[in-house]
Design an enzyme around this catalytic site. Structure first.
Site, mmCIF file in Angstrom:
data_model
loop_
_atom_site.group_PDB
_atom_site.id
_atom_site.type_symbol
_atom_site.label_atom_id
_atom_site.label_comp_id
_atom_site.label_asym_id
_atom_site.label_seq_id
_atom_site.Cartn_x
_atom_site.Cartn_y
_atom_site.Cartn_z
ATOM 1 C CE LYS A 118 5.319 -8.499 -20.540
ATOM 2 N NZ LYS A 118 6.753 -8.201 -20.659
HETATM 3 C C1 E4P Z 1 8.071 -5.718 -18.736
HETATM 4 O O1 E4P Z 1 7.026 -6.302 -18.794
HETATM 5 C C2 E4P Z 1 8.697 -5.067 -19.904
HETATM 6 O O2 E4P Z 1 8.898 -5.992 -20.908
HETATM 7 C C3 E4P Z 1 9.982 -4.393 -19.513
HETATM 8 O O3 E4P Z 1 9.807 -3.768 -18.253
HETATM 9 C C4 E4P Z 1 10.500 -3.441 -20.554
HETATM 10 O O4 E4P Z 1 11.589 -2.742 -20.016
HETATM 11 P P1 E4P Z 1 12.612 -1.918 -20.932
HETATM 12 O O5 E4P Z 1 11.945 -0.678 -21.398
HETATM 13 O O6 E4P Z 1 13.767 -1.630 -20.007
HETATM 14 O O7 E4P Z 1 12.996 -2.816 -22.066
#
Ligand code: E4P
Length: 216
Positions: free
Chosen positions: A83
């Protein structure tokens, strides 16, 4: 639609796996920090129990350093997806990693053009953050629809992950618009099970079984 769990909590992952509902996992530094374990140790635990793709985020912000970290992370398991944040350096790293055959999930996507650039850089996945857009008065799911349309126009193979999911309606909307994946917090997955009429219906069946003395 594939369902990913947006968590690094092993107990949540085990429950989701028992239900047969975990096609993959997304993590980020904030989710790993909640587990109170060293970064790579926490990722290794997740990778060991989840058969599907697991997004593991780099910590560096410069492309060369991102690629070096990505190579170390890629060695942790055959199901590692790297990522990277949507930045010019992140896209540079995406291009390099794509060339090395390492799949990349470009995260922190908040506009259709960001998604387009990520796909052109060779991202295997893009993660539009729907909940964080809703939080500032935008329509997060509209962004997902726009990205899906854009990718369909050109036959991009990049899969769209509806991320920052806050409630079951996000999951429903993602599925109705044909989104490839929704990554959901465990509590949202649990909420997707719930309907009061299911609970009342089961209570009534059980009461009738008892009243009539029905046995197997
Ligand atoms: C997923 O890849 C993201 O890191 C995550 O969904 C972020 O979610 P949040 O906005 O609740 O932190």
């Amino acid at each position: 639609m594939k369902i990913f769990l947006d968590t690094a909590a092993v107990d949540e992952l085990k429950k989701g796996l028992e239900w047969g509902l975990v096609d993959g996992v997304t993590t980020n530094p904030s989710l790993i920090a909640k587990e109170g374990k060293p970064y790579r140790e926490a990722l290794k635990e997740v990778l060991a129990i989840v058969p599907g793709p697991v997004s593991c985020e780099v910590l560096a912000t410069e492309a060369g350093a991102m690629v070096e970290e990505a190579k170390v992370l890629a060695d942790l398991g055959t199901n590692v997806v790297i990522k990277v944040p949507f930045t010019p350096e992140g896209l540079k790293a995406t291009r390099t990693l794509h060339g090395l055959g390492i799949p990349v999930n470009v995260t922190l996507v908040f506009s259709p053009n960001q998604a387009l650039l990520a796909a052109k850089a060779g991202a295997a996945y893009v993660s539009p953050f729907v909940g964080r857009l809703d939080d500032i008065g935008h329509d997060g799911m509209e962004l997902v629809a726009q990205i899906l349309e854009m990718f369909a126009n050109y036959g991009f193979e990049t899969e769209v992950i509806a991320a920052s999911v806050r409630h079951p309606d996000h999951v429903k909307q993602a599925a109705m618009m044909g989104c490839h994946i929704a990554t959901v917090p465990f509590k949202v997955l649990q909420a997707c099970f719930k309907h009061p009429l299911t609970d009342i219906g089961l209570e009534n069946f059980l009461a009738d079984i008892k009243k009539a003395g029905i046995r197997w």
